[in-house]
Design an enzyme around this catalytic site. Structure first.
Site, PDB file in Angstrom:
ATOM      1  N   ARG A 136      -3.449   1.623   3.620  1.00  0.00           N
ATOM      2  CA  ARG A 136      -4.176   1.606   1.873  1.00  0.00           C
ATOM      3  C   ARG A 136      -4.977   2.814   2.463  1.00  0.00           C
ATOM      4  NH1 ARG A 136      -4.888  -2.554   4.911  1.00  0.00           N
ATOM      5  NH2 ARG A 136      -6.673  -3.802   5.318  1.00  0.00           N
ATOM      6  N   GLU A 163      -7.610  -6.789   0.304  1.00  0.00           N
ATOM      7  CA  GLU A 163      -6.391  -6.552   1.974  1.00  0.00           C
ATOM      8  C   GLU A 163      -8.210  -6.057   2.411  1.00  0.00           C
ATOM      9  OE1 GLU A 163      -3.048  -4.372   2.614  1.00  0.00           O
ATOM     10  OE2 GLU A 163      -2.849  -4.350   0.433  1.00  0.00           O
ATOM     11  N   LYS A 188       5.615 -10.696   7.851  1.00  0.00           N
ATOM     12  CA  LYS A 188       6.404 -10.120   7.948  1.00  0.00           C
ATOM     13  C   LYS A 188       7.098 -10.872   9.482  1.00  0.00           C
ATOM     14  CE  LYS A 188       4.391  -5.545   6.447  1.00  0.00           C
ATOM     15  NZ  LYS A 188       4.390  -4.460   6.389  1.00  0.00           N
ATOM     16  N   SER A 190       4.373   2.165   7.455  1.00  0.00           N
ATOM     17  CA  SER A 190       4.835   1.884   9.046  1.00  0.00           C
ATOM     18  C   SER A 190       6.183   2.257   9.120  1.00  0.00           C
ATOM     19  CB  SER A 190       5.115   0.660   9.237  1.00  0.00           C
ATOM     20  OG  SER A 190       5.626  -0.196   8.075  1.00  0.00           O
ATOM     21  N   GLY A 196       0.691  -0.813  -0.080  1.00  0.00           N
ATOM     22  CA  GLY A 196      -0.082  -0.405  -0.110  1.00  0.00           C
ATOM     23  C   GLY A 196       0.775   1.161   0.122  1.00  0.00           C
ATOM     24  N   SER A 197       2.254   1.154   0.258  1.00  0.00           N
ATOM     25  CA  SER A 197       3.128   1.668   0.151  1.00  0.00           C
ATOM     26  C   SER A 197       3.317   2.312  -1.334  1.00  0.00           C
ATOM     27  CB  SER A 197       4.344   2.036   0.949  1.00  0.00           C
ATOM     28  OG  SER A 197       3.833   1.704   2.367  1.00  0.00           O
ATOM     29  N   THR A 207       8.621  -1.779   6.946  1.00  0.00           N
ATOM     30  CA  THR A 207       8.828  -2.690   5.605  1.00  0.00           C
ATOM     31  C   THR A 207      10.070  -2.909   6.356  1.00  0.00           C
ATOM     32  OG1 THR A 207       6.871  -2.221   5.422  1.00  0.00           O
ATOM     33  CG2 THR A 207       7.867  -3.135   4.153  1.00  0.00           C
ATOM     34  N   HIS A 249      -1.811 -10.509 -26.191  1.00  0.00           N
ATOM     35  CA  HIS A 249      -0.481 -11.791 -26.649  1.00  0.00           C
ATOM     36  C   HIS A 249      -0.644 -13.111 -25.596  1.00  0.00           C
ATOM     37  CE1 HIS A 249       0.224  -8.688 -29.277  1.00  0.00           C
ATOM     38  NE2 HIS A 249       0.282  -8.031 -29.153  1.00  0.00           N
ATOM     39  N   SER A 306       7.665   3.987   3.091  1.00  0.00           N
ATOM     40  CA  SER A 306       6.476   3.344   4.170  1.00  0.00           C
ATOM     41  C   SER A 306       6.062   3.910   4.959  1.00  0.00           C
ATOM     42  CB  SER A 306       7.881   1.866   5.056  1.00  0.00           C
ATOM     43  OG  SER A 306       7.021   1.736   5.365  1.00  0.00           O
TER      44      SER A 306
HETATM   45  C1  F6R Z   1      -2.160  -1.464   2.707  1.00  0.00           C
HETATM   46  C2  F6R Z   1      -1.221  -2.812   3.447  1.00  0.00           C
HETATM   47  C3  F6R Z   1       0.445  -3.079   2.930  1.00  0.00           C
HETATM   48  C4  F6R Z   1       1.417  -2.261   3.604  1.00  0.00           C
HETATM   49  C5  F6R Z   1       2.847  -3.693   2.888  1.00  0.00           C
HETATM   50  C6  F6R Z   1       3.852  -2.395   3.301  1.00  0.00           C
HETATM   51  O1  F6R Z   1      -2.761  -1.027   3.465  1.00  0.00           O
HETATM   52  O2  F6R Z   1      -1.171  -2.709   5.363  1.00  0.00           O
HETATM   53  O3  F6R Z   1       0.137  -3.311   1.420  1.00  0.00           O
HETATM   54  O4  F6R Z   1       1.246  -1.477   2.648  1.00  0.00           O
HETATM   55  O5  F6R Z   1       3.084  -4.179   4.202  1.00  0.00           O
HETATM   56  O6  F6R Z   1       4.230  -1.956   4.423  1.00  0.00           O
HETATM   57  P1  F6R Z   1       4.482  -0.289   4.503  1.00  0.00           P
HETATM   58  O7  F6R Z   1       3.330   0.240   3.901  1.00  0.00           O
HETATM   59  O8  F6R Z   1       4.311  -0.068   5.946  1.00  0.00           O
HETATM   60  O9  F6R Z   1       5.496   0.529   4.579  1.00  0.00           O
END
Ligand code: F6R
Length: 333
Positions: free
Chosen positions: A134, A212, A317, A84, A39-40, A87, A228, A82
């Site tokens: 997201r 999600e 994660k 959070s 989502g980032s 990541t 194709h 990111s």
């Molecule tokens: C979207 C979501 C995930 C995170 C991804 C990366 O809402 O929760 O797709 O975006 O796991 O984490 P971030 O965005 O914190 O780097």
């Protein structure tokens, strides 16, 4: 969750007011590389499509623990996004980028990424905390554009930035479009999301929102590439599923999409279109993302699932945290 999407107009305005810390010039950059995940990173995907269609500098997005040597050199500017800030893929890619170029920026709400940015005095924007990534799309998108602009890389005209915000104001229209899309997709088993290359990142965004928020699988196919390969895959298939076609603003692309819509109907698909609003690509992307977000939350409600939680991503994660040393030792710096 719905209120977060309905608040996007305010989020986008807020993002334009954020401070860019430690701005410095990326003016000598020949290319921009965005690193991030999920989502980032999708904000980067959208920026890449929009900038590559109008701008003067190519933008690439890379989503992994590493970036190829050939992609980042000392004339590349790198933006790590990111939500959070924690990541692993993004942190490791940022660390690698720092060894190759001195033009590196960060957009995050928190976490290790911000720590690195502060310690190394990198240009960064700290966005508001407490959202799921997201739901922060307009914040990440506008903060990224603002950071790059403060570093002398202007990718989007002010009039497009403003139009992008304006389309988010009309939540009633977006809501009513989303009710239609939700009731249509809710009955799909594996919805097929079709778009042209110009709307590739929006098709991915729609898929990701279904994954999600609505906890639904979905498949993306992009024209003209799909002509194709994917087109042949349905020749001998018995299908009773639903396709969503993302409308294009280009005349010949609409002809390609109608051809595929008819073809899919002949194979047994039901087909409908996601209509977009706005003149600029930025506005159209934001409007489509808003409708997809609202629709996916609505589907979640119909299916009795919680749109907020993403347990499987957390499991992944945890695995990555346990594997970090092994990942690090196999990355070439
Ligand atoms: C979207 C979501 C995930 C995170 C991804 C990366 O809402 O929760 O797709 O975006 O796991 O984490 P971030 O965005 O914190 O780097």
């Amino acid at each position: 969750m719905e209120e977060l999407y309905l608040n996007w107009y305010n989020f986008a305005n807020e993002a334009l007011r954020y401070e860019v810390e430690n701005p410095r010039s990326f003016g000598k950059a020949h290319r921009i590389v965005v690193v991030g995940m999920g989502g980032s990173a999708i904000a980067g995907d959208m920026i890449a499509i929009i900038a590559n269609s109008t701008g003067s500098i190519p933008v690439f997005v890379w989503k992994d623990f590493y970036t190829p040597k050939t992609l980042i050199d000392d004339s590349t500017a790198v933006l790590a996004i990111s939500y959070s800030g924690n990541t692993r893929e993004t942190i490791l890619s940022l660390e690698q980028a720092l060894r190759r170029t001195d033009m590196v920026g960060v957009v995050a709400s928190n976490g290790k990424l911000l720590e690195i940015a502060k310690e190394k005095r990198l240009p960064y924007i700290q966005v508001r905390r407490g959202l799921v990534p997201r739901a922060a799309l307009p914040i990440l998108l506008y903060a990224s554009l603002a950071l790059l602009e403060a570093c002398d890389v202007k990718l989007v005209e002010k009039s497009d930035v403003n139009e992008g915000i304006e389309v988010l104001r009309d939540v009633e229209t977006a809501k009513s479009d989303s009710i239609y899309i939700a009731s249509y997709l809710q009955r799909a088993r594996l919805p097929l999301i079709v778009a042209t290359t110009r709307y590739n990142a929006l098709a991915t965004r729609v898929k990701n929102e279904l994954n999600e928020n609505a906890k639904m699988p979905a498949k993306v196919e992009i024209a003209p590439e799909l002509f194709h390969n994917d087109i042949v895959g349905w020749e001998a298939a018995v299908v009773s599923d639903r396709a969503l076609i993302i409308e294009s603003d280009i005349e010949y692309e609409r002809a390609l999409l109608s051809f595929y819509a008819e073809y899919l109907q002949e194979r047994g698909f039901e087909v409908t279109e996601l209509k977009l609003r706005g003149r600029s690509l930025l506005a159209r992307y934001l409007y489509g993302s808003l409708v997809a977000g609202l629709a996916s939350v609505r589907i979640a409600k119909m299916r009795g699932v919680d749109p907020m939680t993403t347990h499987s991503i957390s499991k992944y994660k945890n695995l990555v945290t346990a594997l970090e040393d092994r990942v690090r030792s196999s990355i070439e710096y």
